[in-house]
Motif scaffolding. Structure first.
Motif, mmCIF file in Angstrom:
data_model
loop_
_atom_site.group_PDB
_atom_site.id
_atom_site.type_symbol
_atom_site.label_atom_id
_atom_site.label_comp_id
_atom_site.label_asym_id
_atom_site.label_seq_id
_atom_site.Cartn_x
_atom_site.Cartn_y
_atom_site.Cartn_z
ATOM 1 N N ARG A 64 41.915 167.265 46.878
ATOM 2 C CA ARG A 64 41.228 168.365 46.719
ATOM 3 C C ARG A 64 41.138 169.463 47.814
ATOM 4 O O ARG A 64 40.132 170.000 48.083
ATOM 5 C CB ARG A 64 39.549 167.903 46.277
ATOM 6 N N ASP A 65 42.277 169.800 48.121
ATOM 7 C CA ASP A 65 42.728 170.662 49.229
ATOM 8 C C ASP A 65 42.528 172.253 48.708
ATOM 9 O O ASP A 65 43.380 172.644 47.959
ATOM 10 C CB ASP A 65 43.861 170.482 49.999
ATOM 11 N N ASN A 66 41.512 172.808 49.107
ATOM 12 C CA ASN A 66 41.324 174.180 48.571
ATOM 13 C C ASN A 66 41.761 175.090 49.744
ATOM 14 O O ASN A 66 41.866 176.549 49.399
ATOM 15 C CB ASN A 66 39.878 174.523 48.342
ATOM 16 N N THR A 67 42.420 174.587 50.717
ATOM 17 C CA THR A 67 43.045 175.484 51.919
ATOM 18 C C THR A 67 44.476 175.753 51.584
ATOM 19 O O THR A 67 45.097 176.716 51.831
ATOM 20 C CB THR A 67 42.805 175.115 52.913
ATOM 21 N N VAL A 68 45.282 174.549 51.347
ATOM 22 C CA VAL A 68 46.826 174.458 51.450
ATOM 23 C C VAL A 68 47.329 174.163 50.151
ATOM 24 O O VAL A 68 48.416 174.209 49.718
ATOM 25 C CB VAL A 68 47.490 173.658 52.518
ATOM 26 N N GLY A 69 46.194 173.948 49.328
ATOM 27 C CA GLY A 69 46.614 173.530 47.739
ATOM 28 C C GLY A 69 47.054 171.999 47.601
ATOM 29 O O GLY A 69 47.414 171.396 48.764
ATOM 30 N N ASN A 70 46.879 171.554 46.356
ATOM 31 C CA ASN A 70 47.378 169.988 46.287
ATOM 32 C C ASN A 70 49.018 169.700 46.159
ATOM 33 O O ASN A 70 49.282 168.303 45.948
ATOM 34 C CB ASN A 70 46.520 169.541 45.046
ATOM 35 N N ASP A 71 49.612 170.841 45.808
ATOM 36 C CA ASP A 71 51.099 170.495 45.777
ATOM 37 C C ASP A 71 51.767 170.680 47.238
ATOM 38 O O ASP A 71 53.061 169.732 47.299
ATOM 39 C CB ASP A 71 51.816 171.532 45.102
ATOM 40 N N ALA A 72 51.146 170.693 48.191
ATOM 41 C CA ALA A 72 51.768 170.847 49.453
ATOM 42 C C ALA A 72 52.371 169.441 50.072
ATOM 43 O O ALA A 72 53.532 169.295 50.367
ATOM 44 C CB ALA A 72 50.916 171.722 50.440
ATOM 45 N N PRO A 73 51.541 168.523 49.905
ATOM 46 C CA PRO A 73 52.044 167.221 50.528
ATOM 47 C C PRO A 73 53.470 166.857 49.749
ATOM 48 O O PRO A 73 54.167 166.145 50.446
ATOM 49 C CB PRO A 73 51.154 166.451 50.344
ATOM 50 N N TYR A 74 53.335 166.995 48.488
ATOM 51 C CA TYR A 74 54.409 166.473 47.417
ATOM 52 C C TYR A 74 55.621 167.220 47.951
ATOM 53 O O TYR A 74 56.837 166.707 47.960
ATOM 54 C CB TYR A 74 54.028 166.543 46.046
ATOM 55 N N GLU A 75 55.630 168.591 48.404
ATOM 56 C CA GLU A 75 56.663 169.450 48.578
ATOM 57 C C GLU A 75 57.248 169.014 50.180
ATOM 58 O O GLU A 75 58.516 169.051 50.297
ATOM 59 C CB GLU A 75 56.270 170.901 48.643
ATOM 60 N N LEU A 76 56.329 168.586 50.784
ATOM 61 C CA LEU A 76 56.614 168.082 52.261
ATOM 62 C C LEU A 76 57.535 166.749 51.988
ATOM 63 O O LEU A 76 58.708 166.520 52.663
ATOM 64 C CB LEU A 76 55.502 167.915 53.217
ATOM 65 N N LYS A 77 57.149 165.857 51.050
ATOM 66 C CA LYS A 77 57.514 164.635 51.015
ATOM 67 C C LYS A 77 59.033 164.796 50.299
ATOM 68 O O LYS A 77 60.024 164.110 50.885
ATOM 69 C CB LYS A 77 56.629 163.586 49.980
ATOM 70 N N ALA A 78 59.119 165.861 49.388
ATOM 71 C CA ALA A 78 60.438 166.104 48.891
ATOM 72 C C ALA A 78 61.544 166.513 49.873
ATOM 73 O O ALA A 78 62.808 166.308 49.665
ATOM 74 C CB ALA A 78 60.267 167.263 47.739
ATOM 75 N N GLY A 79 60.984 167.167 50.611
ATOM 76 C CA GLY A 79 62.145 167.867 51.906
ATOM 77 C C GLY A 79 62.140 167.149 53.106
ATOM 78 O O GLY A 79 63.377 167.164 53.509
ATOM 79 N N ILE A 80 61.602 166.007 53.298
ATOM 80 C CA ILE A 80 61.717 165.063 54.688
ATOM 81 C C ILE A 80 62.193 163.933 54.055
ATOM 82 O O ILE A 80 61.395 163.094 53.367
ATOM 83 C CB ILE A 80 60.321 165.024 55.397
ATOM 84 N N ALA A 81 63.227 163.511 54.155
ATOM 85 C CA ALA A 81 63.954 162.120 53.817
ATOM 86 C C ALA A 81 63.020 160.713 54.453
ATOM 87 O O ALA A 81 62.661 160.849 55.214
ATOM 88 C CB ALA A 81 65.337 162.198 54.064
ATOM 89 N N ASP A 82 63.166 160.090 53.354
ATOM 90 C CA ASP A 82 62.315 158.855 53.588
ATOM 91 C C ASP A 82 60.872 158.929 54.037
ATOM 92 O O ASP A 82 60.339 158.156 54.843
ATOM 93 C CB ASP A 82 63.092 157.827 54.714
ATOM 94 N N SER A 83 60.251 160.141 54.053
ATOM 95 C CA SER A 83 58.839 160.264 54.531
ATOM 96 C C SER A 83 57.795 159.534 53.579
ATOM 97 O O SER A 83 58.062 159.086 52.636
ATOM 98 C CB SER A 83 58.451 161.624 54.539
#
Length: 265
Positions: free
Chosen positions: A217-236
């Protein structure tokens, strides 16, 4: 050990605090709030959350450097952070970046891999998405045109859950008085750096073990951000805190235990 310190960085210096007695190093980079109040002289105030770390770790928390150039970028902040760490003899550390600190940490891990043993990214994003731009642009306008109390009220609304704000609303006026800076220049340069931030091309360079911690429920960076990070950082790895938002590190009572568990893996 509690220490309030200052380290030279280029033609200026950078405040930091340190606490703990351990040989392992944990470096913590805070968010945009650093544009309003630095860590200078606050070791006693900031150490409490890290008491369980003290035996095995020395924890360092850094502010941004004191003299900001116009157009100071997140990448440049990471370059300066690397210089500060090297100057203090921190040649390898676990790095935890929160919000804007997580943005800096991405560049730090990508471009200075020898310095970063593990990476913990908390309530952050790989670029300035539409949610971030909407929130930060409003804060920029409020810093220029509105009262500091209203800026703090809007920040609380975006960062914390309704339940947390209701419980703590009586403290907000005091917080507003405590955090009001003499000038908003530092805050505004920090905020503009966020608006121009994009580390998506850097993410594949991050090879160290990485934990992404976010609320749904992140109203500052949005809820997609962690999934985008995970997709970009291998084995995270990713840890989602249900029902919490951008202030989860203050609202979740198990947060620092989970950080310590990850550090000790």
């Amino acid at each position: 050990m509690l220490k309030n310190g200052c380290v030279s960085v280029g033609n200026t210096d950078m405040y930091y605090v340190a606490f703990g007695e351990g040989e392992k190093k944990l470096v913590v980079l805070p968010g945009l709030s650093d544009g309003l109040w630095t860590v200078n002289g606050k070791a006693w105030l900031l150490a409490g959350s890290y008491k369980r770390f003290f035996k095995d770790y020395t924890v360092y928390m850094f502010s941004r450097k004191n003299d900001f150039p116009e157009g100071y970028s997140i990448k440049e902040m990471a370059d300066d952070q690397a210089e500060a760490m090297k100057s203090l003899g921190i040649d390898r550390a676990i790095v935890m970046g929160v919000s804007q600190g997580g943005m800096i940490s991405q560049f730090l891990a990508a471009n200075y891999p020898d310095l970063v043993e593990k990476l913990i990214l908390v309530v952050t994003a790989p670029y300035a998405n539409d949610t971030i731009k909407g929130v930060v642009s409003k804060w920029i306008d409020m810093a220029r045109n509105d009262t500091h109390t209203n800026l703090m009220l809007d920040t609380a609304e975006k960062v914390y859950t309704k339940e947390f704000n209701e419980k703590n609303k009586k403290y907000l006026p005091m917080l507003a008085r405590f955090t009001k800076p003499a000038s908003y220049d530092r805050f505004l340069i920090n905020a503009h750096a966020i608006m121009n931030f994009d580390a998506r091309e850097e993410l594949p360079k991050i090879k160290c073990p990485t934990l992404i911690m976010a609320g749904n429920r992140d109203n500052t960076v949005g809820n997609d951000a962690p999934y985008e990070l995970k997709a970009g950082i291998a084995d995270s790895e990713m840890m989602i805190f249900d029902g919490l938002g951008h202030g989860l590190f203050e609202e979740d009572k198990t947060f620092y235990n989970k950080v310590l568990d990850y550090c000790n893996q």
